[in-house]
Design an enzyme around this catalytic site. Structure first.
Site, PDB file in Angstrom:
ATOM      1  N   GLU A 205      -7.889  25.872  10.270  1.00 14.14           N
ATOM      2  CA  GLU A 205      -8.850  26.473  11.194  1.00 14.14           C
ATOM      3  C   GLU A 205      -9.312  25.420  12.193  1.00 14.14           C
ATOM      4  O   GLU A 205      -9.667  24.308  11.813  1.00 14.14           O
ATOM      5  CB  GLU A 205     -10.042  27.022  10.413  1.00 14.14           C
ATOM      6  CG  GLU A 205     -11.040  27.798  11.255  1.00 14.14           C
ATOM      7  CD  GLU A 205     -12.165  28.368  10.410  1.00 14.14           C
ATOM      8  OE1 GLU A 205     -12.498  29.552  10.596  1.00 14.14           O
ATOM      9  OE2 GLU A 205     -12.707  27.632   9.551  1.00 14.14           O
TER      10      GLU A 205
ATOM     11  N   GLU B 131     -18.824  30.485  11.306  1.00 12.31           N
ATOM     12  CA  GLU B 131     -20.008  30.141  10.527  1.00 12.31           C
ATOM     13  C   GLU B 131     -21.281  30.667  11.187  1.00 12.31           C
ATOM     14  O   GLU B 131     -22.204  31.125  10.506  1.00 12.31           O
ATOM     15  CB  GLU B 131     -20.096  28.620  10.344  1.00 12.31           C
ATOM     16  CG  GLU B 131     -19.083  28.044   9.380  1.00 12.31           C
ATOM     17  CD  GLU B 131     -19.406  28.382   7.931  1.00 12.31           C
ATOM     18  OE1 GLU B 131     -20.565  28.756   7.645  1.00 12.31           O
ATOM     19  OE2 GLU B 131     -18.510  28.275   7.076  1.00 12.31           O
TER      20      GLU B 131
ATOM     21  N   GLU C 169     -23.908  33.299   9.375  1.00 11.60           N
ATOM     22  CA  GLU C 169     -25.277  32.905   9.052  1.00 11.60           C
ATOM     23  C   GLU C 169     -26.326  33.613   9.897  1.00 11.60           C
ATOM     24  O   GLU C 169     -27.494  33.662   9.501  1.00 11.60           O
ATOM     25  CB  GLU C 169     -25.427  31.386   9.172  1.00 11.60           C
ATOM     26  CG  GLU C 169     -24.567  30.632   8.177  1.00 11.60           C
ATOM     27  CD  GLU C 169     -24.921  29.163   8.062  1.00 11.60           C
ATOM     28  OE1 GLU C 169     -25.879  28.719   8.730  1.00 11.60           O
ATOM     29  OE2 GLU C 169     -24.247  28.457   7.291  1.00 11.60           O
TER      30      GLU C 169
ATOM     31  N   ASP D  92     -24.062   8.260   2.250  1.00 10.88           N
ATOM     32  CA  ASP D  92     -25.043   8.230   1.158  1.00 10.88           C
ATOM     33  C   ASP D  92     -24.690   7.236   0.060  1.00 10.88           C
ATOM     34  O   ASP D  92     -25.238   7.274  -1.039  1.00 10.88           O
ATOM     35  CB  ASP D  92     -25.219   9.624   0.562  1.00 10.88           C
ATOM     36  CG  ASP D  92     -23.999  10.085  -0.235  1.00 10.88           C
ATOM     37  OD1 ASP D  92     -22.964   9.377  -0.233  1.00 10.88           O
ATOM     38  OD2 ASP D  92     -24.078  11.152  -0.875  1.00 10.88           O
TER      39      ASP D  92
END
Length: 246
Positions: free
Chosen positions: A134, A143, A147, A169
């Site tokens: 995609e 998306e 949403e 992180d």
């Protein structure tokens, strides 16, 4: 190092009542810390301070839910009726091994009792992970519709704008790529009822709302994800676009 990429669409409108640019933001139904705990994205061997920090970043209701030790209820809070049985079984077995078998959850409850304050539910730009083969833009459009319920014919993509942000992180690099769109005239009215679009949206979203720059700054100060470095340049681009358009 693991790389996780999400792609989103910053969709703007000009509010005809106050003459301010606004963008659509969605609020997650659960905190990032709660999701990380349920999906076992932590080390059981980490120092207690790291684990307590994770619980600090949960909402009070999420911490109370974890203290029940009822993994089914915790899982339902995120996934609701979504059928992900294989993933559920894998994460439940890890939760059971980490917290239930050693002492029937006593250590987990003790750590939660040391947590202070309360995390917040995250506001963010509609985005998600691309499917296999995609394109980035196709992912952003898909998306956004999933949403918000707003379909492609109601906005115009501004292809000159594309911005990304990344953070690390300690174990995983997260990369977010954003495209920009301008809402069509028919949906620019301030009283546009987003709740109608939201009613049948995906389980992870709790709220959807138009926000101006002042609201974006306020939201960014209250959560770990700072939206201003992305939305600020997008609003400036829209201002120039509207100036030259007219």
């Amino acid at each position: 190092m693991q790389l996780k990429t999400s792609i989103g669409l910053i969709t703007c409108r000009m509010n005809t009542q106050n003459n301010q640019i606004e963008t659509i933001l969605v609020q997650k139904r659960y905190s990032l810390a709660f999701s990380e705990f349920i999906h076992c994205h932590y080390s059981i061997n980490a120092n207690q301070g790291h684990l307590i920090k994770m619980f600090n970043n949960m909402t009070i209701n999420e911490r109370l839910l974890v203290k029940t030790l009822d993994f089914d209820r915790m899982w339902y809070h995120i996934w609701i009726e979504t059928p992900v049985y294989e993933l559920y079984h894998k994460k439940y077995q890890k939760f059971r091994k980490n917290w239930l078998l050693p002492d029937n959850g006593k250590k987990l409850i003790s750590l939660i009792n040391q947590a202070k304050g309360s995390g917040t539910l995250l506001w963010e730009i509609p985005k998600g992970k691309p499917k296999e083969d995609e394109s980035d833009l196709t992912c952003a459009i898909r998306e956004f519709e999933e949403e918000t319920g707003i379909t492609r014919e109601y906005y115009q993509i501004l292809p000159e704008f594309k911005k990304s942000m990344s953070y690390f992180d300690g174990k995983t690099e997260y990369k977010h790529i954003y495209f920009l769109a301008m809402l069509c005239k028919s949906l620019e009215e301030p009283n546009m009822n987003l709740s109608l679009q939201y009613e049948n949206r995906i389980a992870e979203i709790s709220k959807i709302s138009w926000q101006n720059m002042e609201a974006v700054r306020f939201i960014s100060k209250r959560q770990s994800l700072n939206l201003e470095p992305i939305i600020g340049p997008a609003f400036n681009f829209i201002k120039n676009y509207l100036r030259y358009k007219h």
